[in-house]
Scaffold this active site. Structure first.
Site, PDB file in Angstrom:
ATOM      1  N   ASN B   8       1.039  -1.066   0.011  1.00 56.62           N
ATOM      2  CA  ASN B   8      -0.104   0.184   0.131  1.00 56.62           C
ATOM      3  C   ASN B   8       0.777   1.173  -0.039  1.00 56.62           C
ATOM      4  OD1 ASN B   8      -1.638   2.039   0.292  1.00 56.62           O
ATOM      5  ND2 ASN B   8      -2.560   1.223   2.314  1.00 56.62           N
ATOM      6  N   TYR B  12       2.538   4.160   5.718  1.00 55.57           N
ATOM      7  CA  TYR B  12       3.967   4.102   6.142  1.00 55.57           C
ATOM      8  C   TYR B  12       4.199   2.686   6.379  1.00 55.57           C
ATOM      9  CZ  TYR B  12       3.727   9.423   6.725  1.00 55.57           C
ATOM     10  OH  TYR B  12       3.613  10.671   6.150  1.00 55.57           O
ATOM     11  N   HIS B  13       5.439   2.544   6.184  1.00 59.92           N
ATOM     12  CA  HIS B  13       5.944   0.803   6.280  1.00 59.92           C
ATOM     13  C   HIS B  13       7.149   0.852   7.148  1.00 59.92           C
ATOM     14  CE1 HIS B  13       3.115  -0.855   3.328  1.00 59.92           C
ATOM     15  NE2 HIS B  13       2.997   0.622   2.899  1.00 59.92           N
ATOM     16  N   PHE B  52      17.912   2.088 -11.834  1.00 58.25           N
ATOM     17  CA  PHE B  52      16.968   2.134 -12.818  1.00 58.25           C
ATOM     18  C   PHE B  52      17.842   2.583 -14.082  1.00 58.25           C
ATOM     19  CE2 PHE B  52      13.165   2.057 -10.325  1.00 58.25           C
ATOM     20  CZ  PHE B  52      13.427   2.647  -9.299  1.00 58.25           C
ATOM     21  N   HIS B  70      17.256  11.770   7.330  1.00 54.59           N
ATOM     22  CA  HIS B  70      16.738  12.402   8.752  1.00 54.59           C
ATOM     23  C   HIS B  70      15.386  11.527   8.997  1.00 54.59           C
ATOM     24  CE1 HIS B  70      18.650  16.630   8.661  1.00 54.59           C
ATOM     25  NE2 HIS B  70      19.485  15.726   9.245  1.00 54.59           N
ATOM     26  N   GLU B  73      11.425  12.126   9.283  1.00 57.79           N
ATOM     27  CA  GLU B  73      10.902  12.798   8.156  1.00 57.79           C
ATOM     28  C   GLU B  73      10.041  11.571   7.316  1.00 57.79           C
ATOM     29  OE1 GLU B  73      14.020  15.409   6.520  1.00 57.79           O
ATOM     30  OE2 GLU B  73      14.006  16.387   8.443  1.00 57.79           O
ATOM     31  N   ARG B 128      15.935  11.911  15.123  1.00 58.42           N
ATOM     32  CA  ARG B 128      16.355  12.543  13.707  1.00 58.42           C
ATOM     33  C   ARG B 128      17.909  11.821  13.149  1.00 58.42           C
ATOM     34  NH1 ARG B 128      17.168  18.137  11.304  1.00 58.42           N
ATOM     35  NH2 ARG B 128      19.147  18.749  11.272  1.00 58.42           N
ATOM     36  N   HIS B 197      13.534  15.770   1.997  1.00 55.84           N
ATOM     37  CA  HIS B 197      13.436  16.074   3.487  1.00 55.84           C
ATOM     38  C   HIS B 197      12.071  16.646   3.650  1.00 55.84           C
ATOM     39  CE1 HIS B 197      17.742  16.050   4.928  1.00 55.84           C
ATOM     40  NE2 HIS B 197      17.980  16.167   3.751  1.00 55.84           N
ATOM     41  N   GLU B 271      12.226  20.214   0.608  1.00 59.21           N
ATOM     42  CA  GLU B 271      11.515  20.160   1.953  1.00 59.21           C
ATOM     43  C   GLU B 271      10.216  20.098   1.568  1.00 59.21           C
ATOM     44  OE1 GLU B 271      12.568  20.157   4.957  1.00 59.21           O
ATOM     45  OE2 GLU B 271      14.563  20.578   5.140  1.00 59.21           O
TER      46      GLU B 271
END
Lengths: 94, 310
Positions: B8, B12-13, B52, B70, B73, B128, B197, B271
Site C-alpha cells: 500500500n 507508512y511501512h 533504474f 533524517h 521525516e 533524527r 526532506h 523540503e
C-alpha cells in the site's frame, strides 16, 4: 517506546532579527528541553517547537513577555502518534 | 505474489517492508530495475538502492535520489518508494521518464538512515540522527546531513554529541554517509543529486555553508523555479525556492553541498509538504498526493539534466 503525553507543538511567528534573537534565547536554553522542528530562518518563516508538557507554562509566559505571537499547531502530540501507529498496524494487518 | 502486489503506497511501512517492495520492483522489472546493496548502517543493517537503467555500461550519466536521511521525516521515505514504483510503471508509457532513462541511470536510496528509521518505529518517533555511539558522550548519533565533507564542522553544526546538528567526530564518520560517498565517487559520473526532506515546502540548491553564490546559482535557480511550478500545477502546493543558506539557515556538511562541490552540478534539496498542522507526522492519506506532486518537480529537474549533460 517514548511517549509524549501532554506535549504540544507551538508555531511561533517571528518578524525580523530582533524577534529571532529573543526566540533564540529560549531555544538555546537547556531548561525547557525544547525540540526544534523548524528552526529560525533567514526569511522569518515560522518556527515550530515541540514543548514538553512540564514546560508549557513557562514557555507560554516567556513568549507573552517577549510579545512573540504563537499558535498551538499540535495540541496533543501523543494522540497524533497513537493514530499514526494505529493506521500502520491496520495496514500491516490488511 | 508479484501480480497481487499488496504493498500500500498510501501507508507508512517498516524498513523490512520497504526493502521487500524494492526487491519486488526489481523482480517485476528485471530489465529496468536492480536492487543493489551499497553498504551497511552502524547497527549493520543493509543499505539498498534501486538502480533504474535501460542499457549496460557502468558509467552512464546518473541521477542520485536520496531520501530518509533524517529518520523522522517519514514522508521522505514514503515518497521515495512511491517514486520507485512510478518510474517502473511509467517507463515506456510516459515520454519524459522514458527519454530520461534512455540517456541516464537513476539511483534511488529510499532509506539513507536505516538505524534511525527503525528507531523511530520502535522507540522514539522523533529521532533524527544516526544511532552511532560517541566515545566521549552518553548521547547517541550524529546528524547525517552535517557529516559530509563540505565545510565540515562549519556554521550551522555543533560539536556537542547531544545536539541534533552534531556533525560527528570527522567527515564521513557515519558509515551511512560514507557508503553513499564511496559509491558515488567510485561511479564517477553522477550529474544530479536530489535529497528529500520534510517539512517546509522548499526547493533549495547550494550553498548551505556560505552566503556566497554558487557559480551555477542562476541556472540552478531557474531549474528550481520551473520544478516548483510543475509541482504546484497538481494541487497548488507552493514551494519557496533559493539557496539553502539564505532560504533557511546556514548548514555546513550537507549532502547537497558535498555533491555540488564534487562536480555534481544539479544538486537540490526538497523540503516536502507542510500543512501547518502535523509537522513530521504528515498523515498517511497525504503520502500519495505529496509523492505525485513531488514527482512533477523531480521530473522537471531530470529533464533539464537530460538536456544539459556536461
Amino acid at each position: 517506546r517514548e511517549k509524549f503525553f501532554g506535549d504540544q507543538v507551538f508555531r511561533i511567528n517571528v518578524r525580523g532579527g530582533d524577534e529571532i534573537s529573543k526566540l533564540s534565547q529560549l531555544l538555546n536554553s537547556d531548561n525547557f528541553k525544547l525540540d526544534v522542528w523548524k528552526s529560525p530562518s533567514a526569511f522569518s518563516h515560522p518556527v515550530d517547537v515541540l514543548v514538553p508538557s512540564v514546560s508549557l507554562q513557562p514557555v507560554k509566559s516567556f513568549l507573552k513577555s517577549q510579545a512573540l505571537q504563537y499558535s498551538v499547531t499540535i495540541a496533543d502530540l501523543q494522540a497524533l502518534l497513537d493514530k499514526e501507529d494505529e493506521e500502520m498496524q491496520h495496514n500491516e494487518g490488511q | 505474489e508479484r501480480s497481487n502486489n499488496n504493498f500500500n503506497y498510501g501507508a507508512y511501512h517498516s524498513l523490512e517492508a520497504i526493502y521487500h517492495e524494492m526487491d519486488n520492483i526489481a523482480g517485476e522489472f528485471p530489465d529496468l530495475a536492480h536492487r543493489l546493496k551499497i553498504g551497511h548502517s552502524f547497527e549493520n543493517r543493509s543499505m539498498y538502492v534501486l538502480k533504474f537503467g535501460t542499457a549496460e555500461g557502468r558509467r552512464r550519466p546518473a541521477v542520485w535520489l536520496n531520501a530518509g536521511i533524517h529518520s523522522r521525516e517519514w514522508i521522505s521515505q514514503a515518497t521515495a518508494i512511491w517514486t520507485a514504483r512510478k518510474i517502473v510503471s511509467d517507463y515506456g508509457k510516459d515520454p519524459a521518464i522514458t527519454s530520461i532513462l534512455e540517456k541516464m541511470d537513476i539511483f534511488l536510496l529510499p532509506v539513507a538512515n536505516p538505524d534511525g528509521y527503525v528507531y523511530t518505529q520502535t522507540k522514539n518517533r522523533l529521532w533524527r540522527k544516526t544511532r552511532s555511539l560517541n566515545s566521549r558522550s552518553p548521547c547517541i548519533g550524529a546528524d547525517p546531513n552535517r557529516n559530509w565533507n563540505s565545510s565540515f564542522a562549519g556554521a550551522g553544526t555543533s560539536n556537542n554529541p547531544c545536539s541534533e546538528v552534531y556533525h560527528g567526530p570527522h567527515a564521513n564518520s557515519e558509515v551511512e554517509v560514507k557508503s553513499v560517498v564511496d559509491f558515488i565517487q567510485q561511479h564517477g559520473n553522477f550529474k544530479c543529486f536530489i535529497d528529500l526532506h520534510s517539512y517546509s515546502q522548499l526547493l533549495m540548491y547550494p550553498y548551505g555553508y556560505t552566503v556566497n553564490k554558487a557559480p551555477d546559482a542562476e541556472e540552478l535557480d531557474e531549474v528550481a523555479r520551473c520544478a516548483a511550478k510543475a509541482l504546484a500545477s497538481l494541487s497548488g502546493t507552493k514551494y519557496q525556492v533559493g539557496p539553502i543558506c539564505t532560504t533557511v539557515y546556514p548548514a555546513s556538511g550537507s549532502s547537497t553541498d558535498w555533491a555540488y562541490d564534487n562536480g555534481i552540478k544539479y544538486a537540490f534539496t526538497f523540503e516536502l509538504r507542510d500543512t501547518g498542522h502535523y509537522g513530521f507526522l504528515l498523515p498517511a492519506n497525504q503520502i500519495i498526493p505529496t509523492a505525485e506532486e513531488t514527482w512533477l518537480g523531480l521530473k522537471t529537474i531530470m529533464e533539464h539534466v537530460r538536456d544539459h549533460l556536461y
